[in-house]
Design a protein around this motif. Sequence first.
Motif, PDB file in Angstrom:
ATOM      1  N   SER A  92       0.812  -1.212   0.000  1.00  0.00           N
ATOM      2  CA  SER A  92       0.000   0.000   0.000  1.00  0.00           C
ATOM      3  C   SER A  92       0.845   1.261   0.000  1.00  0.00           C
ATOM      4  N   ILE A  93       2.147   1.094   0.220  1.00  0.00           N
ATOM      5  CA  ILE A  93       3.033   2.256   0.263  1.00  0.00           C
ATOM      6  C   ILE A  93       3.104   2.905  -1.114  1.00  0.00           C
ATOM      7  N   ASP A  94       3.148   4.205  -1.136  1.00  0.00           N
ATOM      8  CA  ASP A  94       3.284   4.936  -2.391  1.00  0.00           C
ATOM      9  C   ASP A  94       4.594   4.547  -3.065  1.00  0.00           C
ATOM     10  N   SER A  95       4.545   4.318  -4.382  1.00  0.00           N
ATOM     11  CA  SER A  95       5.756   3.916  -5.105  1.00  0.00           C
ATOM     12  C   SER A  95       6.884   4.920  -4.939  1.00  0.00           C
ATOM     13  N   LYS A  96       6.524   6.194  -4.754  1.00  0.00           N
ATOM     14  CA  LYS A  96       7.559   7.209  -4.611  1.00  0.00           C
ATOM     15  C   LYS A  96       8.313   7.057  -3.289  1.00  0.00           C
ATOM     16  N   ALA A  97       7.739   6.265  -2.360  1.00  0.00           N
ATOM     17  CA  ALA A  97       8.416   6.024  -1.090  1.00  0.00           C
ATOM     18  C   ALA A  97       9.297   4.783  -1.141  1.00  0.00           C
ATOM     19  N   LEU A  98       9.173   4.001  -2.225  1.00  0.00           N
ATOM     20  CA  LEU A  98      10.021   2.831  -2.387  1.00  0.00           C
ATOM     21  C   LEU A  98      11.384   3.263  -2.922  1.00  0.00           C
ATOM     22  N   PRO A  99      12.421   2.458  -2.658  1.00  0.00           N
ATOM     23  CA  PRO A  99      13.746   2.795  -3.207  1.00  0.00           C
ATOM     24  C   PRO A  99      13.688   2.823  -4.727  1.00  0.00           C
ATOM     25  N   GLU A 100      14.146   3.915  -5.317  1.00  0.00           N
ATOM     26  CA  GLU A 100      14.068   4.055  -6.765  1.00  0.00           C
ATOM     27  C   GLU A 100      15.156   3.292  -7.508  1.00  0.00           C
ATOM     28  N   GLY A 101      16.316   3.150  -6.889  1.00  0.00           N
ATOM     29  CA  GLY A 101      17.427   2.551  -7.595  1.00  0.00           C
ATOM     30  C   GLY A 101      17.987   3.506  -8.636  1.00  0.00           C
ATOM     31  N   PRO A 102      18.866   3.024  -9.498  1.00  0.00           N
ATOM     32  CA  PRO A 102      19.465   3.901 -10.504  1.00  0.00           C
ATOM     33  C   PRO A 102      18.415   4.467 -11.447  1.00  0.00           C
ATOM     34  N   SER A 103      18.580   5.724 -11.828  1.00  0.00           N
ATOM     35  CA  SER A 103      17.639   6.336 -12.758  1.00  0.00           C
ATOM     36  C   SER A 103      17.977   5.915 -14.182  1.00  0.00           C
ATOM     37  N   ARG A 104      17.062   6.190 -15.073  1.00  0.00           N
ATOM     38  CA  ARG A 104      17.283   5.923 -16.501  1.00  0.00           C
ATOM     39  C   ARG A 104      16.918   7.190 -17.243  1.00  0.00           C
ATOM     40  N   GLN A 105      17.861   8.123 -17.257  1.00  0.00           N
ATOM     41  CA  GLN A 105      17.609   9.441 -17.813  1.00  0.00           C
ATOM     42  C   GLN A 105      18.061   9.527 -19.270  1.00  0.00           C
ATOM     43  N   PRO A 106      17.302  10.226 -20.103  1.00  0.00           N
ATOM     44  CA  PRO A 106      17.742  10.429 -21.487  1.00  0.00           C
ATOM     45  C   PRO A 106      18.882  11.437 -21.557  1.00  0.00           C
ATOM     46  N   PHE A 107      19.596  11.415 -22.674  1.00  0.00           N
ATOM     47  CA  PHE A 107      20.691  12.342 -22.918  1.00  0.00           C
ATOM     48  C   PHE A 107      20.187  13.776 -22.808  1.00  0.00           C
ATOM     49  N   SER A 108      20.987  14.656 -22.179  1.00  0.00           N
ATOM     50  CA  SER A 108      20.537  16.023 -21.893  1.00  0.00           C
ATOM     51  C   SER A 108      21.665  17.022 -22.088  1.00  0.00           C
ATOM     52  N   ASP A 109      21.331  18.300 -21.985  1.00  0.00           N
ATOM     53  CA  ASP A 109      22.352  19.347 -22.063  1.00  0.00           C
ATOM     54  C   ASP A 109      23.375  19.217 -20.942  1.00  0.00           C
ATOM     55  N   THR A 110      22.912  18.847 -19.755  1.00  0.00           N
ATOM     56  CA  THR A 110      23.833  18.687 -18.621  1.00  0.00           C
ATOM     57  C   THR A 110      24.840  17.575 -18.896  1.00  0.00           C
ATOM     58  N   VAL A 111      24.352  16.466 -19.443  1.00  0.00           N
ATOM     59  CA  VAL A 111      25.255  15.362 -19.798  1.00  0.00           C
ATOM     60  C   VAL A 111      26.212  15.798 -20.903  1.00  0.00           C
ATOM     61  N   ALA A 112      25.706  16.529 -21.884  1.00  0.00           N
ATOM     62  CA  ALA A 112      26.568  17.017 -22.966  1.00  0.00           C
ATOM     63  C   ALA A 112      27.653  17.940 -22.430  1.00  0.00           C
ATOM     64  N   ASP A 113      27.324  18.739 -21.420  1.00  0.00           N
ATOM     65  CA  ASP A 113      28.324  19.613 -20.793  1.00  0.00           C
ATOM     66  C   ASP A 113      29.464  18.785 -20.204  1.00  0.00           C
ATOM     67  N   ILE A 114      29.097  17.681 -19.544  1.00  0.00           N
ATOM     68  CA  ILE A 114      30.119  16.816 -18.942  1.00  0.00           C
ATOM     69  C   ILE A 114      30.955  16.165 -20.035  1.00  0.00           C
ATOM     70  N   LEU A 115      30.292  15.640 -21.049  1.00  0.00           N
ATOM     71  CA  LEU A 115      31.020  14.964 -22.127  1.00  0.00           C
ATOM     72  C   LEU A 115      31.985  15.901 -22.835  1.00  0.00           C
ATOM     73  N   GLU A 116      31.577  17.156 -22.973  1.00  0.00           N
ATOM     74  CA  GLU A 116      32.399  18.109 -23.715  1.00  0.00           C
ATOM     75  C   GLU A 116      33.749  18.339 -23.028  1.00  0.00           C
ATOM     76  N   GLU A 117      33.805  18.103 -21.716  1.00  0.00           N
ATOM     77  CA  GLU A 117      35.074  18.220 -20.995  1.00  0.00           C
ATOM     78  C   GLU A 117      36.055  17.136 -21.442  1.00  0.00           C
ATOM     79  N   PHE A 118      35.517  15.986 -21.851  1.00  0.00           N
ATOM     80  CA  PHE A 118      36.354  14.819 -22.174  1.00  0.00           C
ATOM     81  C   PHE A 118      36.398  14.511 -23.668  1.00  0.00           C
ATOM     82  N   ARG A 119      35.392  14.954 -24.403  1.00  0.00           N
ATOM     83  CA  ARG A 119      35.322  14.759 -25.850  1.00  0.00           C
ATOM     84  C   ARG A 119      35.584  13.310 -26.270  1.00  0.00           C
TER      85      ARG A 119
END
Length: 351
Positions: free
Chosen positions: A100-127
């Motif tokens: 009965s617990i709300d799913s948002k209260a369960l452990p989420e584990g690793p996220s599955r996020q799509p590619f983003s500007d923030t990720v591109a910023d990180i990648l650009e440091e390493f190319r």
Amino acid sequence: MRIQELLGVDLPIIQAPMAGVQNSKLALAVSSVGALGSIPCAMLSHDALRAELSHIQSQTQAPINVNFFSHQPAEFNVERDAIWRKTLAPYFREYSIDSSIDSKALPEGPSRQPFSDTVADILEEFRPQVVSFHFGLPEKALLARVKAWGATVLSTATTLEEALWLEANGVDGIIAQGLEAGGHRGMFLSQELGLQVSTYSLLQQILARVSLPVIATGGISDAKDVSAALSLGAAAVQVGTAYLLCDETNTSTLHRQAIKSNRSHKTVITNLFSGKPARGIVNRVIQELGPISELVPEFPHAATAITAIRQAAEAQGSSDFSPLWCGQNTIGCKEISAAELTLELARGVEV
């Protein structure tokens, strides 16, 4: 241009990025013998991504493929989540988890996020020299950022239509993912499983219509498979399942046991664990609920509730609720170093 020149490697072999069972250790081992190692990045936090890229840069000058998801995130649907938790309620009771617990209260584990500007910023440091995507491509502006620093861009096609779309939208190479492949299908134009075909059929369909290098993946597990794919016109192969037992993977004990057993002879495509179709070894939850369920929330929201059950089961030594990702062909799975396996795969390949 040969695929080796495009990717900056000696061997036409790519180690498939496999989230949950590897980190840069596997990729570095594969790259050390002239193939292209890969790291799955979609489930890494921004700090973890930067740490992995920093470690790779400190260890090698060889190219490493960094792989990301490019799906359209689905909104969390409260009603659909409640239906899914009701479906799983008997298992919650079995493992004394409060359903009965709300799913948002369960452990989420690793996220599955799509590619983003923030990720591109990180990648650009390493190319990184090679960047690959699953579930299509990021929006045009993001893709342009990646290509602006000279990265070679690859993406997965599971149908001819997807391959044609990728060619028209700026990739440098197409990964043709056949039905035999383990893990998540790269489907993005249609979720109709009836459109999915075998690796060699897909490879030949795509080669007849596109001018880009095509990389075959799915069911390729030993040197004979590699040679067969290359003889049909593949520019390279991508291999995942064969590496699952290698010394450098993080494949769990329960997952390893399943791969080494006769259970690995029966794999199916299922959406129960994440909401997207993926091939894995049949276990109890797949048998009891069926591999494909219309009750499952959209990717990645299906994962939260079933992960809570999975964790409880695994603590008791059971893989009944674990996503045992695995392709149809495990003949090449060996408990050896990834470097040694890569060289075995490349036996007979012209360099």
